[in-house]
Design a protein around this motif. Sequence first.
Motif, PDB file in Angstrom:
ATOM      1  N   LEU A  22    -103.078  46.042  18.167  1.00 56.04           N
ATOM      2  CA  LEU A  22    -101.658  46.301  17.957  1.00 56.04           C
ATOM      3  C   LEU A  22    -100.931  46.456  19.289  1.00 56.04           C
ATOM      4  N   GLY A  23    -101.582  47.071  20.272  1.00 60.32           N
ATOM      5  CA  GLY A  23    -100.951  47.257  21.573  1.00 60.32           C
ATOM      6  C   GLY A  23    -100.473  45.961  22.193  1.00 60.32           C
ATOM      7  N   THR A  24    -101.213  44.881  21.992  1.00 57.82           N
ATOM      8  CA  THR A  24    -100.814  43.572  22.527  1.00 57.82           C
ATOM      9  C   THR A  24     -99.495  43.128  21.927  1.00 57.82           C
ATOM     10  N   VAL A  25     -99.330  43.310  20.624  1.00 61.40           N
ATOM     11  CA  VAL A  25     -98.089  42.913  19.951  1.00 61.40           C
ATOM     12  C   VAL A  25     -96.934  43.796  20.410  1.00 61.40           C
ATOM     13  N   ILE A  26     -97.173  45.091  20.557  1.00 59.71           N
ATOM     14  CA  ILE A  26     -96.131  46.009  21.022  1.00 59.71           C
ATOM     15  C   ILE A  26     -95.639  45.597  22.407  1.00 59.71           C
ATOM     16  N   VAL A  27     -96.560  45.292  23.308  1.00 65.14           N
ATOM     17  CA  VAL A  27     -96.197  44.895  24.664  1.00 65.14           C
ATOM     18  C   VAL A  27     -95.354  43.620  24.646  1.00 65.14           C
ATOM     19  N   GLU A  28     -95.705  42.668  23.813  1.00 64.43           N
ATOM     20  CA  GLU A  28     -94.940  41.418  23.733  1.00 64.43           C
ATOM     21  C   GLU A  28     -93.505  41.680  23.292  1.00 64.43           C
ATOM     22  N   VAL A  29     -93.310  42.574  22.333  1.00 61.08           N
ATOM     23  CA  VAL A  29     -91.949  42.895  21.882  1.00 61.08           C
ATOM     24  C   VAL A  29     -91.172  43.577  23.007  1.00 61.08           C
ATOM     25  N   LEU A  30     -91.827  44.480  23.726  1.00 62.78           N
ATOM     26  CA  LEU A  30     -91.156  45.173  24.826  1.00 62.78           C
ATOM     27  C   LEU A  30     -90.741  44.205  25.928  1.00 62.78           C
ATOM     28  N   ARG A  31     -91.575  43.220  26.201  1.00 61.61           N
ATOM     29  CA  ARG A  31     -91.295  42.290  27.299  1.00 61.61           C
ATOM     30  C   ARG A  31     -90.266  41.230  26.932  1.00 61.61           C
ATOM     31  N   THR A  32     -90.238  40.836  25.663  1.00 63.78           N
ATOM     32  CA  THR A  32     -89.272  39.812  25.241  1.00 63.78           C
ATOM     33  C   THR A  32     -87.952  40.417  24.772  1.00 63.78           C
ATOM     34  N   HIS A  33     -87.974  41.745  24.489  1.00 66.80           N
ATOM     35  CA  HIS A  33     -86.783  42.450  23.975  1.00 66.80           C
ATOM     36  C   HIS A  33     -86.271  41.794  22.699  1.00 66.80           C
ATOM     37  N   ARG A  34     -87.225  41.326  21.885  1.00 67.64           N
ATOM     38  CA  ARG A  34     -86.826  40.647  20.652  1.00 67.64           C
ATOM     39  C   ARG A  34     -87.880  40.884  19.575  1.00 67.64           C
ATOM     40  N   TRP A  35     -87.420  41.204  18.362  1.00 68.05           N
ATOM     41  CA  TRP A  35     -88.339  41.367  17.246  1.00 68.05           C
ATOM     42  C   TRP A  35     -88.869  40.000  16.804  1.00 68.05           C
ATOM     43  N   PRO A  36     -90.125  39.944  16.364  1.00 66.02           N
ATOM     44  CA  PRO A  36     -90.554  38.752  15.616  1.00 66.02           C
ATOM     45  C   PRO A  36     -89.674  38.601  14.374  1.00 66.02           C
ATOM     46  N   SER A  37     -89.474  37.365  13.921  1.00 66.90           N
ATOM     47  CA  SER A  37     -88.556  37.110  12.810  1.00 66.90           C
ATOM     48  C   SER A  37     -88.956  37.877  11.553  1.00 66.90           C
ATOM     49  N   GLU A  38     -90.255  38.040  11.316  1.00 65.30           N
ATOM     50  CA  GLU A  38     -90.703  38.760  10.116  1.00 65.30           C
ATOM     51  C   GLU A  38     -90.305  40.233  10.174  1.00 65.30           C
ATOM     52  N   VAL A  39     -90.298  40.798  11.381  1.00 66.86           N
ATOM     53  CA  VAL A  39     -89.864  42.195  11.518  1.00 66.86           C
ATOM     54  C   VAL A  39     -88.386  42.299  11.183  1.00 66.86           C
ATOM     55  N   GLU A  40     -87.587  41.402  11.730  1.00 69.34           N
ATOM     56  CA  GLU A  40     -86.146  41.445  11.488  1.00 69.34           C
ATOM     57  C   GLU A  40     -85.853  41.363   9.994  1.00 69.34           C
ATOM     58  N   ALA A  41     -86.562  40.485   9.285  1.00 68.80           N
ATOM     59  CA  ALA A  41     -86.341  40.350   7.844  1.00 68.80           C
ATOM     60  C   ALA A  41     -86.717  41.625   7.098  1.00 68.80           C
TER      61      ALA A  41
END
Length: 289
Positions: A214-233
Amino acid sequence: MAIVPVGPQEGPPRALLRLSVTGAARLRSEGAVVAELRRTAAAQDLDRILPVRWSEGWHGGWWWCLDSWLEGVDAATALAVDPRLRAPVLRSGAAAAAMLHRATAVPIQVGDAELHDWVDQHVELLQSVRLPVPRAADRLAALQVRLRRGLAGREVRVGWAHGDLWRGNLRVDPATGAVTGLIDWDCAAPRQLPAHDLLHLVLYGLAVDRGVDLGTVIVEVLRTHRWPSEVEAAIAPQRAAWGDVEDEDLLLLYWLRHVGLIAAQQRDYMDHSRLVWRWRNIAQVLLAL
């Protein structure tokens, strides 16, 4: 933990028997949570997806509990058989989380009690364990200041959170992906933001799909400053519940609670396995801040 479906020899199970030598406190807590939710949400549709704790007690050094059987299969199994159910499972899981929060929601202004429960206690726990990252205590203290500043005084709606809402804890109809039940309530807590369950459902699912922590996914969101589309939905229908709390603060609040709970559960694990998990799920996130 021993888990035994119970029912007639010919026919589907009618109940679920669980027994544990070391997990008595968690099983007892789970029973109390479900009973409280049934009382709190008596007029809601929530009770159809909750198990019923029929009986429990000690026997021969084991704590046992007997719960009603919830129809369906766990969502992880359903998706392994039919990956096309991914979108229906996410929609139905998010809807079940929303139902839980609507049934128990109250408006509050975030104060000292919430800041202690949501931020301080988890930071203090992480500061007490060995973390493989330079200046870990300073990094955690800075995170604590950031979250307290971002949350204090905010007008939000809080309610019960399942606390571990991932596919393995969703019972679904294997034909449609519709949620038929929620199980494993030992991480549940009242007066939480609905974002915890929604983010865990999607982000942990993405981590499982990719075979990463999970930490890998969290870091990616922090670095891109953007939610994955599924999160936004998933979070869009519930955004009003947390008002103007910043998205990254919301993400870090969810992450902090999750890793705090896991770190507390890891006290009996081997030191090597703890350090590997902490590097992948805590240290990398702190380094990304």
